[in-house]
Design a protein around this motif. Structure first.
Motif, PDB file in Angstrom:
ATOM      1  N   TYR A  64      -7.100   3.969   5.635  1.00 20.14           N
ATOM      2  CA  TYR A  64      -6.478   2.914   4.842  1.00 20.14           C
ATOM      3  C   TYR A  64      -6.235   1.621   5.616  1.00 20.14           C
ATOM      4  O   TYR A  64      -6.220   0.541   5.012  1.00 20.14           O
ATOM      5  CB  TYR A  64      -5.145   3.414   4.267  1.00 20.14           C
ATOM      6  N   ALA A  75       3.129   2.131   0.711  1.00 23.92           N
ATOM      7  CA  ALA A  75       2.504   3.145   1.558  1.00 23.92           C
ATOM      8  C   ALA A  75       1.549   2.506   2.558  1.00 23.92           C
ATOM      9  O   ALA A  75       1.528   2.868   3.742  1.00 23.92           O
ATOM     10  CB  ALA A  75       1.766   4.168   0.695  1.00 23.92           C
ATOM     11  N   LEU A  76       0.770   1.540   2.102  1.00 19.77           N
ATOM     12  CA  LEU A  76      -0.179   0.874   2.997  1.00 19.77           C
ATOM     13  C   LEU A  76       0.550   0.110   4.097  1.00 19.77           C
ATOM     14  O   LEU A  76       0.093   0.086   5.245  1.00 19.77           O
ATOM     15  CB  LEU A  76      -1.062  -0.083   2.185  1.00 19.77           C
ATOM     16  N   GLN A 117      -3.544   3.464  -3.159  1.00 19.68           N
ATOM     17  CA  GLN A 117      -2.192   3.702  -2.674  1.00 19.68           C
ATOM     18  C   GLN A 117      -1.325   2.481  -2.959  1.00 19.68           C
ATOM     19  O   GLN A 117      -1.799   1.347  -2.970  1.00 19.68           O
ATOM     20  CB  GLN A 117      -2.215   3.986  -1.171  1.00 19.68           C
ATOM     21  N   TYR A 123       3.300   7.274  -0.576  1.00 23.04           N
ATOM     22  CA  TYR A 123       1.912   7.721  -0.452  1.00 23.04           C
ATOM     23  C   TYR A 123       1.595   8.770  -1.502  1.00 23.04           C
ATOM     24  O   TYR A 123       2.366   9.706  -1.732  1.00 23.04           O
ATOM     25  CB  TYR A 123       1.664   8.288   0.946  1.00 23.04           C
ATOM     26  N   VAL A 124       0.441   8.626  -2.145  1.00 25.29           N
ATOM     27  CA  VAL A 124      -0.001   9.558  -3.185  1.00 25.29           C
ATOM     28  C   VAL A 124      -1.036  10.485  -2.575  1.00 25.29           C
ATOM     29  O   VAL A 124      -2.132  10.054  -2.208  1.00 25.29           O
ATOM     30  CB  VAL A 124      -0.597   8.801  -4.386  1.00 25.29           C
ATOM     31  N   SER A 125      -0.692  11.751  -2.438  1.00 24.80           N
ATOM     32  CA  SER A 125      -1.594  12.713  -1.820  1.00 24.80           C
ATOM     33  C   SER A 125      -2.868  12.874  -2.634  1.00 24.80           C
ATOM     34  O   SER A 125      -2.827  13.097  -3.848  1.00 24.80           O
ATOM     35  CB  SER A 125      -0.894  14.074  -1.685  1.00 24.80           C
ATOM     36  N   TYR A 157      -4.911   8.687   8.491  1.00 22.50           N
ATOM     37  CA  TYR A 157      -4.485   7.732   7.471  1.00 22.50           C
ATOM     38  C   TYR A 157      -4.770   6.301   7.916  1.00 22.50           C
ATOM     39  O   TYR A 157      -5.172   5.458   7.106  1.00 22.50           O
ATOM     40  CB  TYR A 157      -2.991   7.908   7.189  1.00 22.50           C
TER      41      TYR A 157
END
Length: 209
Positions: free
Chosen positions: A27, A172-173, A168, A161-163, A23
């Motif tokens: 990201y 989440a970031l 995002q 977080y969007v799987s 991740y």
């Protein structure tokens, strides 16, 4: 107990960081999957090269002190990921290599300490419980690695977080550097007081490690 719980904190840190690395590469550093392999390779090469150095350190200064130094080195190095931004592949690779230096000690030294701690006890009791202690030790290691990865995943999900999604949310970031760098560093820091307690206990009993 002090050694086992201290090592459990370290394995939670390792598990969380390993789980979060893809991740962070995608990201935070915004690089390709090839960079993920590069980071793992940089860390692995340094780990293998550094293991004999930690053994020599332990022989000279004691395995407990060496284990504390390894955890500190790993924690300080992993905090460097916080400063890795988009395109900072060289910096991330350098941080991975430095983290591998401390991580090598975290792999080697607790295993070196475990038989020493067992042998310091009553010989008959140690022989009777060695198999049980070894089983508990291995189970704790696997549990720590699993908990680290699971906790990172749960917290990432709670952060929004969007799987499977490319875009995002900001929450989440923002959580990725915390879960990738700060969280593991905190877990490593938690292991130090336990190892210090072990060191004081053994010295009080006239059996420094």
């Amino acid at each position: 107990r002090f050694l086992w719980i201290g090592y459990a904190f370290q394995t939670v840190a390792m598990g969380a960081q390993s789980a979060m690395m893809p991740y962070a590469v995608t990201y935070q550093i915004q690089a390709s999957s090839g960079v993920l392999a590069q980071l793992f390779l940089a860390g692995a090469i340094v780990q293998v090269a550094a293991m004999p150095l930690w053994v020599k350190f332990a022989d000279r200064w004691g395995a407990t002190r060496a284990a504390i130094a390894a955890a500190a080195a790993y924690a300080l190095a992993t905090l460097g990921y916080v400063w890795c931004g988009p395109g900072d592949v060289a910096l991330a690779t350098a941080v991975a290599a430095l983290a591998g230096l401390g991580q090598a000690g975290c792999y080697v030294l607790p295993f070196a300490l475990m038989p020493s701690v067992v042998a310091a006890r009553d010989q008959k009791e140690a022989e009777a419980n060695l198999g049980l202690l070894t089983a508990v030790w291995v189970s704790g290691e696997k549990l720590g690695l699993a908990l680290g990865g699971a906790a990172a995943g749960v917290l990432l999900g709670l952060a929004g977080y969007v799987s499977g999604g490319q875009a995002q949310p900001a929450s989440a970031l923002a959580s990725i550097p915390l879960l990738f760098a700060t969280g593991p560093a905190l877990m490593l820091a938690c292991s130090a007081p336990l190892l210090l307690k072990l060191d004081r206990l053994r010295r009080r009993q006239g059996q420094p490690l």
